[in-house]
Structures are given as structure tokens and as C-alpha cells.
Design a protein around this motif. Structure first.
Motif, mmCIF file in Angstrom:
data_model
loop_
_atom_site.group_PDB
_atom_site.id
_atom_site.type_symbol
_atom_site.label_atom_id
_atom_site.label_comp_id
_atom_site.label_asym_id
_atom_site.label_seq_id
_atom_site.Cartn_x
_atom_site.Cartn_y
_atom_site.Cartn_z
ATOM 1 N N ARG A 1 -0.074 71.664 3.305
ATOM 2 C CA ARG A 1 -0.960 72.664 2.715
ATOM 3 C C ARG A 1 -1.211 73.762 3.722
ATOM 4 O O ARG A 1 -1.807 73.520 4.772
ATOM 5 C CB ARG A 1 -2.279 72.012 2.336
ATOM 6 C CG ARG A 1 -2.098 70.729 1.544
ATOM 7 C CD ARG A 1 -3.406 70.090 1.191
ATOM 8 N NE ARG A 1 -4.041 70.908 0.176
ATOM 9 C CZ ARG A 1 -4.943 70.443 -0.691
ATOM 10 N NH1 ARG A 1 -5.301 69.178 -0.654
ATOM 11 N NH2 ARG A 1 -5.469 71.235 -1.575
ATOM 12 N N THR B 1 0.077 80.934 -8.490
ATOM 13 C CA THR B 1 -0.501 81.716 -7.410
ATOM 14 C C THR B 1 -1.081 82.979 -8.021
ATOM 15 O O THR B 1 -0.333 83.770 -8.594
ATOM 16 C CB THR B 1 0.615 82.101 -6.420
ATOM 17 O OG1 THR B 1 1.177 80.910 -5.883
ATOM 18 C CG2 THR B 1 0.086 82.950 -5.298
ATOM 19 N N TYR C 1 -3.526 75.610 0.664
ATOM 20 C CA TYR C 1 -2.550 76.060 -0.334
ATOM 21 C C TYR C 1 -1.310 75.176 -0.307
ATOM 22 O O TYR C 1 -0.673 75.010 0.728
ATOM 23 C CB TYR C 1 -2.190 77.513 -0.019
ATOM 24 C CG TYR C 1 -1.120 78.126 -0.868
ATOM 25 C CD1 TYR C 1 -1.014 77.859 -2.227
ATOM 26 C CD2 TYR C 1 -0.218 79.028 -0.302
ATOM 27 C CE1 TYR C 1 -0.026 78.454 -2.992
ATOM 28 C CE2 TYR C 1 0.765 79.628 -1.054
ATOM 29 C CZ TYR C 1 0.862 79.338 -2.404
ATOM 30 O OH TYR C 1 1.841 79.927 -3.152
ATOM 31 N N ASN D 1 1.535 75.696 -1.114
ATOM 32 C CA ASN D 1 2.801 76.424 -0.894
ATOM 33 C C ASN D 1 3.681 76.448 -2.143
ATOM 34 O O ASN D 1 4.916 76.473 -2.036
ATOM 35 C CB ASN D 1 3.598 75.745 0.242
ATOM 36 C CG ASN D 1 3.266 76.303 1.619
ATOM 37 O OD1 ASN D 1 3.146 77.518 1.795
ATOM 38 N ND2 ASN D 1 3.115 75.427 2.601
ATOM 39 N N GLU E 1 -6.197 83.774 3.298
ATOM 40 C CA GLU E 1 -5.175 83.232 4.196
ATOM 41 C C GLU E 1 -4.550 84.308 5.059
ATOM 42 O O GLU E 1 -4.621 85.498 4.755
ATOM 43 C CB GLU E 1 -4.088 82.530 3.368
ATOM 44 C CG GLU E 1 -3.189 83.484 2.619
ATOM 45 C CD GLU E 1 -2.591 82.890 1.357
ATOM 46 O OE1 GLU E 1 -3.204 81.983 0.750
ATOM 47 O OE2 GLU E 1 -1.521 83.357 0.941
ATOM 48 N N TYR F 1 5.465 78.428 4.557
ATOM 49 C CA TYR F 1 4.740 79.626 4.122
ATOM 50 C C TYR F 1 5.370 80.904 4.674
ATOM 51 O O TYR F 1 5.472 81.918 3.995
ATOM 52 C CB TYR F 1 3.284 79.527 4.581
ATOM 53 C CG TYR F 1 2.427 80.675 4.129
ATOM 54 C CD1 TYR F 1 1.794 80.643 2.894
ATOM 55 C CD2 TYR F 1 2.249 81.791 4.929
ATOM 56 C CE1 TYR F 1 1.000 81.704 2.471
ATOM 57 C CE2 TYR F 1 1.464 82.863 4.512
ATOM 58 C CZ TYR F 1 0.844 82.809 3.281
ATOM 59 O OH TYR F 1 0.064 83.866 2.869
ATOM 60 N N TYR G 1 -5.554 79.543 -6.480
ATOM 61 C CA TYR G 1 -4.390 78.732 -6.795
ATOM 62 C C TYR G 1 -4.671 77.665 -7.837
ATOM 63 O O TYR G 1 -5.805 77.187 -7.974
ATOM 64 C CB TYR G 1 -3.879 78.060 -5.507
ATOM 65 C CG TYR G 1 -3.484 79.069 -4.467
ATOM 66 C CD1 TYR G 1 -2.396 79.914 -4.686
ATOM 67 C CD2 TYR G 1 -4.220 79.227 -3.295
ATOM 68 C CE1 TYR G 1 -2.054 80.879 -3.754
ATOM 69 C CE2 TYR G 1 -3.871 80.186 -2.359
ATOM 70 C CZ TYR G 1 -2.793 81.011 -2.591
ATOM 71 O OH TYR G 1 -2.449 81.972 -1.680
#
Lengths: 421, 421, 421, 421
Positions: free
Chosen positions: D87, D194, D92, D94, D272, D324, D284
Motif C-alpha cells: 500500500r 482511483t 493506497y 496501487n 500522497e 507507484y 480510492y
């Protein structure tokens, strides 16, 4: 940003005094830019008369040319790296990057006083230095613009390389030094020398190809080891080789001299990862950093328990990368420096090492009040400490987890071993 | 667990052949324990005739005595450490811990065949080795019990120290070797020597106090550097100094010889953190490990980009600590070894180094197919790669974050700088 | 150390007031030990009248019994953990370990005044708490001895378990509270509750088996979300849910109340690694820590660039482990706290979250002067920042390394991919 | 690279089917480029008929248009992230980056067959996706060129924004879907959604502003918790909620359905750090990833001892960042995946959780053969394991280091404490 944007404006140019400096200064001036040259005095040994550099810059068209006295500041930065053990990719003492920050800081201070808002430098568009100049400036003075001729199409169209610059300087009768036949390029300051490019790009060129400037090759060093005592007080070397060293500069000068004559820190080879993602090859000299750095490492061995060491080592690698990549002024670096400083506050004591043929070996340690290996500790581990019986308990406790892991099938055991044969 | 629990049972004892081995074997046998001695052949140079050791053990009362042929296995373990660059606290090549795992594995295999379920060793109750013997056994064969006389009250009551043991052996006419006047204690195997205790406990005793057994002190090494070529194939040294080395053992023997005669890896000093939480001081010899390890490090410089390096370095430090602390067989170590092995698979190429007076310096690298510094890469960085203009974009992109950090007040800026003066 | 060593001496006993406290106090007193009981006021909700505890201890034979007012201190420790995001193994807010340090500190201060040099506690010989009591005492006052009845053979021989203690207390008419039928054991303080053992040891017992004491289960929480605003000033929550919170204690009390009624931080399950190397299962409550911790996490998202975050996250995990394992007072922990404090100094701003059925979700952030997501930054990324063209350069620069890696054969490429099909 | 370079050549364009796809395809075709559109079938719920997309692309001027069947591949990538607990910045999953790699791989395979050497995509010049497309392509097929219209000056000059594209499509009668009034933009695939930009850029817009597409908001979820059993076999979920799941795709579809209806993984907020160094805000959805990820986390709690966990957690954070940032195909990522896979091989067992109002809580664990918390272990810790007496030894051993640190003055001790009051 290109030169047209600068017409009629004042630009601070970081002038080393070499061919690039002369060319760029004159070329900018000839395009209607008012050029104020700043030459950082970083204790670089290759350019003893920085006043002459300033004069040369004025002769090349600079409206003003100043020498920034930054030797103490770069020495402090070097001492900080010693305390952090901040060697990039395990080897490079970051001598050039450290000096870049100091230079940018010094120039920005001068520019703030003079009201200049554009910083220019002669770093090329492929290397690490442009990143450092840019990021340091962006962080320390975000409103200051950075202009890099080597990234300006107009400049590039005019100057394809070295030859055009020499030609240009001769044509304009600029006072360049007679251009040598350098087989590699070198960056110098009190902390050390960075050699790269040219013949060094071939990986079959040995590190010893470089002619040392801060000392001798190990093979040329004296036949006798030299004992060197370094006294640290709260992380600072206050005596080196019998000489009191009241400042970081003094300590580094003495250490450079002693280390250099024994080939210490001379000719370090590193194929390193540049920030831009490609490999480059460097050969380094940093006798004083290496000597003090090793002595400090021996002192740290007495101070850091294994838990503190784990954190310190992580921080050390982190900070080395930050400095190298141009992030030496950001929040992460500041956090890392806090850790280093707290450890340094404990780092008092006397370390004696031997310098011999490029090596630094341990002779002795004494008077280390924060040592975990102190007399008292040693005696305690006999009298009040654990006995053999306690060890039995210790191991029985630890053994439970080991057996559980085995029985859970996480470790290939003796049955498999037997089957292996 | 004490000796009474063992009466009438068979115990496997790890016998080095020294005073302790003789004493313990006889003492156990005299308490009704059937002792089967295993002596590991680890290529230790200090004990050339291991058959004689076995014979001696039988003379001391062992029911059986066997030599376990483990040289190849310890050499493989050493090569694994080279590939992992697994130096404890940045210095120690873990030569003793690595051998402990190999010995335990070898003994457990023999014990499984012979149906023996108790393992005994002569490690004392203060050090690291008892931890390694215990945890390795617990993990590899959790049902095997570990008996350590030096943690048994009865044994301790009988033998306070060295003198009582000598007396005991003489009284029982055990064939001990004439006891020397060791100024420190030494553990030996093919990978290296570990010296500690005795005079070495004083931190004013220099590392050079130790008389080297695997080579010479740097000061006694030849006046001429020696070029040494190491050819790696998928992480394995297949040629060292012109000699084909078809096994890890062969490579280490050649490297020990060459490195040793130049003082490489001789006399390394480390004040290290023992697992039990106290500091101890060691002086180490590991000429072959150091020579191969440095050559491998030079090769890794060509292979690891900075992201891969960050992970590799983390894993390297992790594994070094695991091995040292006795956890070299657990899940974490296995995970770490997977990382090391994947990198080793890429590690083919020829590295040439110079050995001189204890130092190993870089001479050249060639034929490295997985190199990120390959010819092709170099040429590419000229032709299809980025130009100076791209760098401008690169820096403008990076500069945004830098400026934001500054404007958010996370970086002390130029105003403060000016105020500093 | 056993009870005979203590005869005639004064011992400070950390008394919670339960069955163990009564038994141990009386048993020690009956063995000629002068017992001074200290009961820490840590804001534990399960024991509202600590004065009564002291009285009970005197009735059990304590020469003196005192309540140590430590609520503010434990609240500060909790706030430190919020700022460090120090959750052990990703989950546990370390509420019990944090309180252990505070208790030991408080007791040692009192003992120093009273001249008492032996600290005793009722923690058993299998768990983590005995480690924390011991190591904290050893570090903070190395000359103070620690006596643990549950590791004393004589005590163990007398008291095999709960039943013998109850019997003993009844026989001596000690004022124990009527023993309940606890299905698990609980440790409580202002920061949270730790439930373990008993029925919870079976992994088929759901976390919801525990009856919450600091709030309700998520399923029993209100049907409507509640918006909660937390105002941080330099890392400290100065307003929570509309109420000014002038101290860490006040902030935690308000946050416990609000979080608790929404099931926030109630019933957290963790199978965790104890320091001694075995797994244990805990179910935790920490509504205030969770609420403030999540709000602080949202604030940190605005403050930490990815480089600073990498270091912070490392330090956070490190400190969580240190605290849990009993090393919360050592050098490494101090280094880590320095990093946390420097970040906290930047952490001012208002975070609004919604509490609902055990969850904390993000509603909004405002007035964060050190934010990297500030208005100014957003506008800058449009005006002066990079354009799409710069991105092209950025990617061309990064692409070089990517292509080199591919051509060096370090990445399985498209040919292999095609072959895969 | 700009459109003129492409005239007469064939370009593979990654078409989502939206406004950008239509515009770019037509514009390229009208500049003499032969456009072959590839639309990745990634299980995106928002575009049920991908055949219609291909048709639309052909209507926009594509010479060919194909749908790449990649659902299984993206599901496998998602499962890999679950196993890695990868994450980004702690939150997240991803989901978009993972799909980018799959799309690039799929397109490159098709291109290799079709002999196409230019890859084009519609990602803008500010975001992360352009980095991922570029680096993945550079690594997987370094000879393939990447063309990004949003970084082409000519394209940018023609299309300033959304309005010009709509106008252009209407003028050329392209079959765009009626443009909605999106308040934010969304990227979708089987793994998750997303949401970013638009109204979400304001930090006062709550996460709940987003209308969920893969389930419901926690507040809209059922009043009753639902027990969900997940059976893992060597890291793979082979049964979810009572349904056998023979593939990663099947497992994610079931988990999406169950998790989604309880609001699990819906509305996660994260500010982020983008790779380019600025902050962005995302909201998300990833119900299946969250449900499986939490269940897998509960399983890992039983498997990882604290040493293995330390390495695993490091690797997990490392891999999350790699994925990411667009480096999911490089050596470092491959090394990290090796660690994850070795752990996954141990990860068999049944985990039961409860889904309720967005939360996932622990109900039970069973049939975990590699568990360190197995029955056998529990019983062992009673019978053969350490006793209270062993703990005394354990603590005496650990206490030595603690006392030494204190006496060395590394820990502020009780005297200072007393002075504090």
C-alpha cells in the motif's frame, strides 16, 4: 530560461576561474547581462590565489567579482559528514556535493545583500552538480532563478565544446590560463578531490592512473607506519597528531597533511549511481576525511549499542544519499542531522590509529566517558552480572521461538538434511 | 539439563581437540555418559591432522570419534557471505558464526544416522557461540537436546578454570597438547581467524599485537603490489589470480594465499555488540574473504542501480546481523538469501584488483554482461539519450517540490541566512 | 534474588490492588520485608478509588502505601506515541508498555526520595511486562535491584496459581475484592486497555468477545457519523471536538469519550511477537489514541515529502518496537524521539474527521501553514512550475537508466514476453 | 518526439474509449499516422462493452482496434500486491499503477507480433501515469519509442483543454459519449477505482463526496455484520465467502462484491507524494483488495516472527513505492517480489473476518500449518519450554547491557529525574 530573458538584468555567476568561467562571463556580458562573479574560497589547493581569479573575471567582463570566504563553512560541512559517516554508496565522502551547498549558501547570502535574484553556474546538463545547485537554490531561496548556460540552446549552439571556448577566449583576448591536456577533470576543495571523465571513463583505467594532489599514492608512502592520536570532544576533533585543532578547518588541514603523506584516502575508486539514473566512475582523494572518519568510526564502536547502531547506520546511509542527490537541505536531511548531532554529543574520547601505505588501523582507545566498553562495565560483567546459569535461562527462553519455527515447518530441518546426502 | 540427566545416554560432543575437549569428554565418560565425538574438518590451519584429534578423543574416553568433512560446506557458506557482503557491524566477515552453522548441520546429519539425540559443545556461558549452537540446533532439529557443560553447575563446581582442567588431564593422563601461554584465544577455519580475550581485552592493545596465522601484517608484506584477476560466473569465483577455481574451497584457498601474503584482511579490529548485549573486542583475519569480497563489491558497483542497491544494502546488513546472532537458519535469513542469490545470478565478469600492504584497490573491470556501465550504455547516453534541454525539464520538474518545501517554511531560507551573519 | 535476600530490607512494590498485590504484599511482610506500596494513578478507569487501594495494601501488611499521581505523565507518553505513529507491528498503540515506563519513572523518583533501593513488581515470568520493568529500572537507576516474586522459587513453590492465592488471602483475612470469573485478563490506563489470555488465547474467539470498557463495539455505535475537529499546534491537540484541550490528558479524555462512543479503536485484534520470541494474542481498546492518531496521520500526509516520509516511517516502526520491547529509554529511542519531535514542531493545523461505527474517515484539512499542499503550492504548480514540455525532458532523463537496465539484461523484456504466450 | 516524426508510421495507441482517445486517434490519423488502438480489458466496471470501444475507435480513424484480454493478468498483479501488502504511503493499494504495467505488457506483446515500434498514450504531462507508461516501456522493450500527445507542442497548441476536444469531436462527428459534468476524474479496473482532480483537489471536500461505484459508503451499508471466510493456499485465496475461487480474478470478483456491499475499502483518502515531487489528493475504492488484504494481514500475523517481519515490512514499503513510481519492473522490484513469494508459499490457512460498515475485523483463524501460534507451540510453551526461573536468567543477561548504558551516561537517570520535580 535563456540569455534573452536576462538582458539588462544582473546575474550572480559562480566562477571557478577556468575556461568555462571566462567564456560564460564574457558571453553573458556581451549579451547585455550585468555579471557579478562570486568565487568561493573553499580551501581548494589547486587555485592558491583567488584574488587573481576575481581580477581575471573582471578582465573577462564581470561588472564585479568577489571572493566568498567559505573555508570554515565547508570544513564544518565536512566534519558533519565525518560525524554522520556519510559515504555515498559506501565509499565517497561527498566532498564535492558538500561544497556545493556551502557555495550556494554563501552566494545567496551575498546576493540577498546585493539584491541579485538570478544565480548562474557553469555545471553541465548531464551531471549531478546542476541538480545540487538547482535544488539547493530552490530550497534556500525559492524566488531566486537559476540560469545554466549549458542548458541554454543559444549558448550550446555557439559553444559545442572546449575547442570553441578556447578559440573564443583567444579571439577576445581573455586571460585564460594556458589550457592543459587534462586526461580527466577534477573538482577540488579542502575536503577532497573528485576526479572523473576523460580517461577515467574506461573501466580498465586503474584508480592509480590519477596523479594525487593531496598526498601520495600508497605505493609512494613512507615505509614506516605513523601513529596518530585524535582527541574528540563532543564529536569534534580538538587535537590531531599532537597538534591542537581549534576549528574544523584546522583539524582537516592537519589530517589532510598526515593522511595525505601516507596515501590514506587517496585513489578511492567508485562506479556510482548518479541521481539522473546512470552510472559514472569517479576516483577520489580525501585524506583528512578518511583519517578523521576512520578514527570517528572506531570511537562509535564504543558508543553505539546494537539497537542504536541499527538506527544510526540507517540514518547514515540515508543522509549520504540525500547529500549526494542534492537534497541536503530538505526536511529529511534535517531530521537525519538531528540524529547525528545527538550521537556526536556523546562522542568524546581519544583514538589512536596507525597510518600506513593507504591504510588506517586501530592502535588504541582511551578516555571515552560514554563508552559501553568502559572499565566499570568490564568489571561489572564479572561481579554483578549474569553467570553461566543465567545463560542457560537466556537460551531456554530464546530456544522456544526457535523450536516453534522449526515445528511450524518454517525451517528445513534435519530430515531434509539427511535426505540431501 | 545437567550431567545426571545424561547418565546411560549417548551424547554427541563437538570436539575441537583442545584442553576443553579432552576434559569434557573424559569427565562425561566418567559420569556414565557414552560420548561420541565429532570433529569438524573446516579447513582450520592450526590443526592439520584431524585424524589425530579423533584418536586423542578416543584416548580420553570417547566411545567413538569421527571427523566430519565439512570444508566444502564452510567454503560455500563463506562464498554466500561474500555475495551478501555480510560483514557484521561493517567489519567482521562472520567467519566463526558461519562455521558454527556448518558444524551443527554436519553433526546433526551424523547424529540422525546414528540415532543420537543430545548435542554437547564446549562453548562458554558468556559468548555468542553458545547462542549459535543452541539456536541452530533448536531450528534444524528441535527434538535434539543441547547440553553445555559450561552451563552445568556440577561441571562448573569441579572446573573453575584452565588450571583445574590441566591438572585433571594430567592426573588422568589424558593426551593433551602441552598447554601454551596464549595471550588471547583463537578460533580458526578456512574462512578466517577470530582472536579475542586475554590481552586483546585492553583497548590499548593494538590490532597488530596479534601474530597473524593466515598471512603477514601489512608492514611485513612485499614492497610491490600484485595484480589479481578474479573471474566471477553467476556470483562464483571461477578463476582467481590466474588459477581456475572450480569450487568455493579452491577459490578461498587461492585467495587466502594471495591476500594473506599481502596482509589483506589481516588484523581487522572491531569492538562489536555481542548478542547478549555487551561489547566485546575482536581482531580478525580473513584474507580470502576480504579479497574476494572486495572484488565482488567492485562488481556489484556495476550491477546495482540505486534502487536495487538500497534494498541490497538493507538485506546485506540484515543478514550479517542474523548470521552473527545465531539466526542464520530462520525464515528472515532465508528471505535475505533469496535476494542475495538473485543478484548473484547477474554477477558475472572479470575484476582486476591490486593487493598491496593490506589494501585492495581497483585496477579494472571487463566482460560484465549485466553491467549498467556497459559500452552500449555509454554510447547510448550520447546518441539516443537525453540532451541538455531535457535536463532543464528534469530540473524544473524537481524544482517544484523544492520550492514548495521552502515556501511551506520547512527549510530555513535565505532571510535567516542573511540574519545569521 | 529471592525473598531471603530481602529480609530486613525495604522493598518498593508496584501494587495494582488486585489479588496478586494483596498476596505478595502480605507474603513479603510475613517474611520480614518492609513493604512500601506504590500504586500508579494512570487514569485507569477500572479502579476509580486509588486511595482505597492504598488502604487495602496497608491492611495487607504494607508499612506504607502511596498513590503516585502519573496521569499527566502517561498522557504525555501517549501523545508522544501519537506523534510517532508508534503502533507495534502495525496495530497496537503500545498503551501498556508506555504506562510501564511512566510507572517505573514515578516509582524510582519516589524511591530516591525515600532511599529505597529494591523495586518489586507482580509481573509473571512469561510476559513482556517483566522485561519492561527490569530494563527500564536497569537503565534509569542501575543500582536499584529488581525483585520479581513470580521468578522466586520460594514464592512459586507456595503459590502455584490463582486458587492458592485466594485461599491464602482468605486464610489471612486480607481485603481482596470478591474474585470474579474473568474470561481474560485486562490492563488499563488512560491510553487504553490491553486484553489477553484466557478465552482470548483461542484464535477462534473473535475480537468482539471482549466487553469494551472504554466505549462500545462498532455494531453498538450510533447510526449517525459524528464530525470531529482536531486542532493541532506544534504537534499537540489543543482543541478536540470543539473543546479546548490544554493538556495531553484533557485531549485524550475528550478523544476517548468521542472515539469510544463510536467504537473507534475498540476491539483491535493482534497476534503479536513478544520480545521473548513467542506469539501472543491481544485485543485492544484505545479510542482516544486511535482518533488522535488518525487525525495526526492525516496531518502528516500534508507535511512529509516522500524523502522525509521514508525516514519518518522507518523511525516510527523502530520506536514502536523499542517501546514494546522495553528499550523505550535507551539511546536508540532517544534518537528516534528527536526525529519525531522535529516533525511535530511543524505539525500545526486543523483536521476534521468523521467517526462512524469504528471507523475514522477524512472530512477536511485547513490552516496547515507547513503544508506541502498549500494554496500557494497549488497555484504555483500552474504558473511558475513545470509545463508538459518539461515532463518530456524529465522522462527522457529517467528513461536512460530504464533502457540501460533493460539492455543489460536485468529486466525480462518483450521477447520473453512474446515467448510466454 | 512530435507528430511530424510519426507521419507514415504505425503507432499503437492505448485507447480507453473516452474523449481523449477519440480526439487523439482522429488527430493522429489526420496527420498521416496509422493508428492501431489497443483497449485493455482490465475488468473495469465503468465500460462494460469494450467491443463497442474498439468500434468507436475505428470510427474515429483507427486503422485497427483491438481489445486486449488482460483481466486475469491484472487480477494476478492485484493478488501480488495483497501478498506484498504493498500500500503506497500506508494506504493506497496501487490499483491504477498495477494496471498500467499489465496494460503496457499486453500492448507490447501485441505490438511485437504486429511489428509496431511506437507506443502512444493519453496520459497528461503532470501525473504519475506518464512515468509508469514510459519507464515500463523503456524497461520491457527499450527499442520501442513512446509518444505522448499531451507532451507534444503541436497537440497542446491545438487542444488547450476539454472544451476544444469536445468541439473538435463534434465538428468531425466522432462518436463520443455525451460528455458528463464530472466533478472529478476516475480510473477504473477490476482492482479498484482511483478518483482525483476536480472538486477533490480542495482539502475541505470530504472523501465521502465521491459516489462509490464498487459498492456503497459505509453509512449506507447493511446494519448486520457479515462473516466472511477466506481460505488461502500458498498465498492464494482459493475460497472466499463460501465460494471456491479458482483464480485471482474469481477471488477478487467475489471479494469486491462482498466488501463493496459493506463499504469496505470505499472512500479511502490519501494526500500522497507523486513521483514528480508534489502532493496530490486521491480518494480510492478497492473493496476486494482491502478485504483480501486484511485477511492476508491476519494470516501473516501468525507466520512472521519479529525478525522476518522486520524484513518483510521493509520490503513491503519498498515495493509499494516502486510500483507507484513506475519502477515495478526493475531489478529492485524483482528482488522484493522474491521475498514476498517465499512468504506466500507459507501462507496457507483459513481466516474468518467480519465486514461491517466499512470495517474488517477478526473473527478467527484455523488450519494454519505454518503458524507460529499453533496448538503444538502453545502446549510446548507449557511443557518443555522455559520456566520462570529461566526468565530470571534471561533478564539478568539483558540487564547487563542496560546497566552499562546507564553507567556510561547514555540514559538520563534517576538523579535527574529527582531533580525534575
Amino acid at each position: 530560461m535563456d540569455v534573452r530573458d536576462l538582458q539588462g538584468r544582473t546575474v550572480a555567476f559562480l566562477a571557478s576561474g577556468g575556461l568555462d568561467s571566462c567564456t560564460i562571463t564574457h558571453w553573458l556580458a556581451s549579451h547585455g547581462v550585468r555579471v557579478v562573479c562570486y568565487t568561493a574560497d573553499l580551501g581548494q589547493g589547486d587555485e592558491p590565489d583567488l584574488g587573481a581569479v576575481a581580477e581575471r573575471m573582471r578582465a573577462c567582463g564581470a561588472a564585479e567579482a568577489h571572493v566568498l570566504p567559505l573555508v570554515d563553512e565547508v570544513a564544518e560541512a565536512g566534519l558533519g559528514a565525518v560525524q554522520a559517516q556519510a559515504r555515498y554508496e559506501g565509499g565517497y565522502w561527498n566532498t564535492t556535493p558538500l561544497a556545493r551547498y556551502v557555495t550556494v549558501r554563501g552566494a545567496l547570502r551575498a546576493m540577498a545583500k546585493a539584491g541579485i535574484t538570478v544565480l548562474s553556474h557553469g555545471a553541465t546538463g548531464r551531471g549531478n552538480d546542476q541538480v545540487r545547485f538547482q535544488l539547493a537554490t530552490n530550497m534556500l531561496a525559492p524566488s531566486v532563478e537559476v540560469y545554466a548556460p549549458w542548458r541554454d540552446g543559444e549558448f550550446l549552439a555557439r559553444f559545442g565544446g572546449r575547442e570553441e571556448m578556447i578559440e573564443y577566449c583567444l579571439a577576445h583576448e581573455l586571460p585564460i590560463k594556458p589550457p592543459g591536456q587534462a586526461k580527466y577533470s577534477t573538482d577540488a576543495n579542502l575536503l577532497g578531490l573528485t576526479h572523473e571523465a576523460g580517461e577515467l571513463e574506461r573501466l580498465t583505467t586503474p584508480a592509480s592512473f590519477v596523479t594525487p594532489e593531496m598526498g601520495v599514492r600508497p605505493t609512494e608512502a613512507p615505509e614506516e607506519p605513523e601513529a596518530v592520536r585524535v582527541v574528540f570532544d563532543a564529536g569534534r576533533p580538538v587535537e590531531v597528531g599532537g597538534r591542537p585543532t581549534g576549528s574544523a578547518q584546522a583539524a582537516l588541514r592537519v589530517a589532510n597533511e598526515i593522511g595525505g603523506r601516507h596515501g590514506v584516502g587517496i585513489g578511492l575508486h567508485l562506479v556510482e549511481n548518479r541521481f539522473v539514473g546512470v552510472k559514472s566512475r569517479g576516483v577520489y582523494e580525501a585524506p583528512g576525511m578518511e583519517l578523521l572518519g576512520q578514527a570517528y568510526a572506531f570511537l562509535l564502536q564504543l558508543l553505539l549499542d546494537r539497537r542504536a547502531r541499527r538506527l544510526f547506520d540507517t540514518v547514515s546511509a540515508y543522509l549520504a544519499e540525500q547529500i549526494y542527490q542534492g537534497y541536503g537541505e530538505d526536511l529529511g536531511s534535517s531530521l537525519a542531522r538531528g540524529v547525528v548531532a545527538e550521537v556526536a554529543a556523546l562522542a568524546s574520547g581519544t583514538i589512536e590509529v596507525a597510518c600506513y601505505k593507504g591504510g588506517v588501523s586501530f592502535l588504541g582507545a582511551s578516555d571515552v566517558p560514554r563508552s559501553l566498553y568502559a572499565e566499570e562495565a568490564a568489571s561489572m560483567s564479572r561481579s554483578e552480572a549474569f553467570d553461566h546459569h543465567d545463560s542457560e535461562g537466556f537460551l531456554r527462553v530464546l530456544g522456544v521461538g526457535a523450536k516453534v519455527a522449526s515445528r511450524a515447518g518454517q525451517v528445513p530441518g534435519v530430515a531434509e538434511l539427511a535426505a540431501d546426502e
